[in-house]
Design an enzyme around this catalytic site. Structure first.
Site, short mmCIF file in Angstrom:
data_model
loop_
_atom_site.label_atom_id
_atom_site.label_comp_id
_atom_site.label_asym_id
_atom_site.label_seq_id
_atom_site.Cartn_x
_atom_site.Cartn_y
_atom_site.Cartn_z
N GLU A 5 31.70 31.87 84.04
CA GLU A 5 30.05 32.58 83.90
C GLU A 5 29.33 32.22 85.60
O GLU A 5 28.34 32.72 85.12
CB GLU A 5 29.36 32.85 82.69
CG GLU A 5 29.93 33.98 82.20
CD GLU A 5 30.00 33.71 80.42
OE1 GLU A 5 29.68 33.05 79.61
OE2 GLU A 5 31.30 34.46 79.83
N GLY A 16 36.14 38.11 76.96
CA GLY A 16 34.48 38.65 76.90
C GLY A 16 34.90 40.53 77.04
O GLY A 16 34.75 41.26 76.60
N HIS A 64 32.28 26.93 83.98
CA HIS A 64 32.98 27.93 83.34
C HIS A 64 33.04 29.25 84.12
O HIS A 64 31.80 29.36 85.29
CB HIS A 64 31.68 28.68 82.53
CG HIS A 64 32.10 29.26 81.84
ND1 HIS A 64 32.31 30.88 81.72
CD2 HIS A 64 32.97 29.35 80.24
CE1 HIS A 64 32.53 31.73 80.23
NE2 HIS A 64 33.31 31.07 80.07
N ASN A 115 32.32 27.56 72.45
CA ASN A 115 31.16 27.69 73.50
C ASN A 115 30.60 28.77 73.03
O ASN A 115 31.20 30.40 73.20
CB ASN A 115 32.19 28.45 74.66
CG ASN A 115 31.20 28.70 76.38
OD1 ASN A 115 29.77 28.02 75.35
ND2 ASN A 115 31.53 28.96 77.22
N TRP A 116 29.13 28.25 72.63
CA TRP A 116 28.29 29.59 71.85
C TRP A 116 28.06 30.78 72.96
O TRP A 116 26.58 31.11 72.88
CB TRP A 116 27.67 28.76 71.23
CG TRP A 116 28.32 28.23 69.25
CD1 TRP A 116 29.97 28.78 68.77
CD2 TRP A 116 27.71 27.18 68.49
NE1 TRP A 116 30.16 28.48 67.90
CE2 TRP A 116 28.78 27.34 67.66
CE3 TRP A 116 26.65 26.78 68.22
CZ2 TRP A 116 28.35 26.61 66.49
CZ3 TRP A 116 26.18 26.06 67.52
CH2 TRP A 116 27.50 25.88 66.79
N LYS A 117 27.82 29.69 74.24
CA LYS A 117 26.66 31.08 75.53
C LYS A 117 25.31 30.98 75.30
O LYS A 117 24.92 29.39 74.55
CB LYS A 117 28.23 32.79 75.30
CG LYS A 117 29.19 32.13 75.96
CD LYS A 117 30.00 33.02 76.15
CE LYS A 117 31.73 33.08 76.90
NZ LYS A 117 31.75 33.83 77.62
N GLU A 152 40.58 30.01 82.14
CA GLU A 152 39.96 31.01 81.69
C GLU A 152 40.06 31.94 82.42
O GLU A 152 39.39 31.67 83.48
CB GLU A 152 38.68 30.52 81.09
CG GLU A 152 38.69 29.58 80.05
CD GLU A 152 36.60 30.07 79.33
OE1 GLU A 152 37.62 29.66 77.96
OE2 GLU A 152 36.12 30.11 80.23
N GLY A 158 35.21 31.99 72.92
CA GLY A 158 33.41 32.25 72.80
C GLY A 158 33.09 33.43 71.28
O GLY A 158 32.59 32.72 70.84
N GLY A 159 33.17 34.87 71.29
CA GLY A 159 33.51 35.78 70.55
C GLY A 159 34.01 35.35 69.28
O GLY A 159 32.62 35.64 68.34
N SER A 208 38.94 35.84 74.91
CA SER A 208 39.31 37.28 73.94
C SER A 208 40.83 35.96 73.03
O SER A 208 41.28 36.70 72.30
CB SER A 208 39.81 38.14 74.23
OG SER A 208 39.08 38.49 75.26
P1 13P Z 1 35.61 34.76 74.59
O1 13P Z 1 36.46 34.74 73.70
O2 13P Z 1 34.76 35.88 74.37
O3 13P Z 1 36.72 35.53 75.69
O4 13P Z 1 35.30 34.05 76.28
C1 13P Z 1 35.58 33.11 76.60
C2 13P Z 1 35.33 32.33 76.73
O5 13P Z 1 34.49 32.35 78.23
C3 13P Z 1 34.94 30.52 76.56
O6 13P Z 1 34.25 29.79 77.37
#
Ligand code: 13P
Length: 257
Positions: A98, A175, A96, A10-12, A169, A236-237, A215
């Site tokens: 967020e 994050g 998600h 997920n590149w956000k 999640e 994500g990251g 994470s």
């Molecule tokens: P991180 O891997 O950066 O914690 O993000 C997880 C995430 O929200 C994937 O959708």
């Protein structure tokens, strides 16, 4: 029951056109040996068509990070599920944390997006997860089940088994560098699978792919997806660099298969 692991990036709201072009070149090179694993990327909307084109024929899933339920209309700034399908993407992430916590999407909003995506031929990743306060108050299952039940309501079992991926999640792990322990993840994943067994039957539950997100990195992914009910990761990251993402895909190979 064998389940093919699904590793999704997920590149956000990260990367840019040039960076994404380089990334896709690396992914399209058939040298990372990611067999026995499904791999997917979820770029920002404006790069979706570019990524669909660049990864055509690779078997890599390309999806959007959200969608609006209406097919069209006066919804400035929104993108319809119909449009996501129209540019050739196959998946969409809904719910998600967020979207839920930064943009105020309710369970009903998430459900409307999920139904619109399925109706437009898109498969979905339905995200669920509790906040740290909810976990500390012993409410993890209550919250996760509420989000899960709302998302899956009214779907037939075959759709759940074949077109829905659930991503657990925990909000406190996203994050933050705080990963759920493998045992914490397994507990919730097993509870999610049991919940789906209760509503859709054992066969559907046994086929359901449940990703863990929060994470996830190359150095912790193996232990997480080595758990019996953890079938992949939503990352994500650590999905933002080709080398790291490819390492994740490689490490996901064949686990639980
Ligand atoms: P991180 O891997 O950066 O914690 O993000 C997880 C995430 O929200 C994937 O959708």
């Amino acid at each position: 029951m064998s389940r093919t692991p699904f590793i999704a990036g997920n590149w956000k709201m990260h990367l840019d056109r040039a960076g994404i072009a380089t990334f896709c070149e690396a992914l399209a090179a058939p040298d990372y040996g990611a067999e026995g694993v499904r791999v997917g990327v979820f770029p920002p909307f404006v790069y979706l068509a570019q990524v669909v084109e660049a990864l055509a024929g690779t078997g890599i899933v390309v999806g959007a990070q959200n969608c609006h339920p209406a097919d069209e209309g006066a919804f400035t700034g929104e993108v319809a599920a119909r449009m996501v399908a129209d540019v050739g993407a196959s998946h969409v992430i809904v719910g998600h944390s967020e979207r839920r916590h930064v943009f105020g999407e309710t369970d009903a909003d998430v459900k409307a997006r999920l139904d619109a995506a399925l109706a437009r031929g898109l498969d979905v990743i339905l995200c669920v997860g509790e906040t740290i306060h909810e976990r500390q108050a012993g409410r993890t299952e209550e919250v996760v089940f509420r989000q899960l039940d709302a998302g899956l309501a009214g779907l037939d079992g075959e759709t759940v088994a074949t077109r829905v991926t659930v991503a657990y999640e925990p909000v406190w792990a996203i994050g933050t560098g705080l990963t759920a322990t493998p045992a914490q993840a397994q507990d919730v994943h097993a509870a999610v699978r049991a919940r789906v067994a209760g509503t859709c039957g054992d066969d559907v539950a046994a086929r359901l792919i449940i990703q863990y997100g929060g994470s996830v990195k190359p150095d912790n992914v193996s232990e997480l997806i080595g758990q019996a009910d953890v079938d992949g990761a939503l990352v994500g990251g650590a999905s933002l660099q080709p080398t790291s993402f490819q390492a994740l895909a490689r490490l996901g190979t064949g686990v639980n298969a």
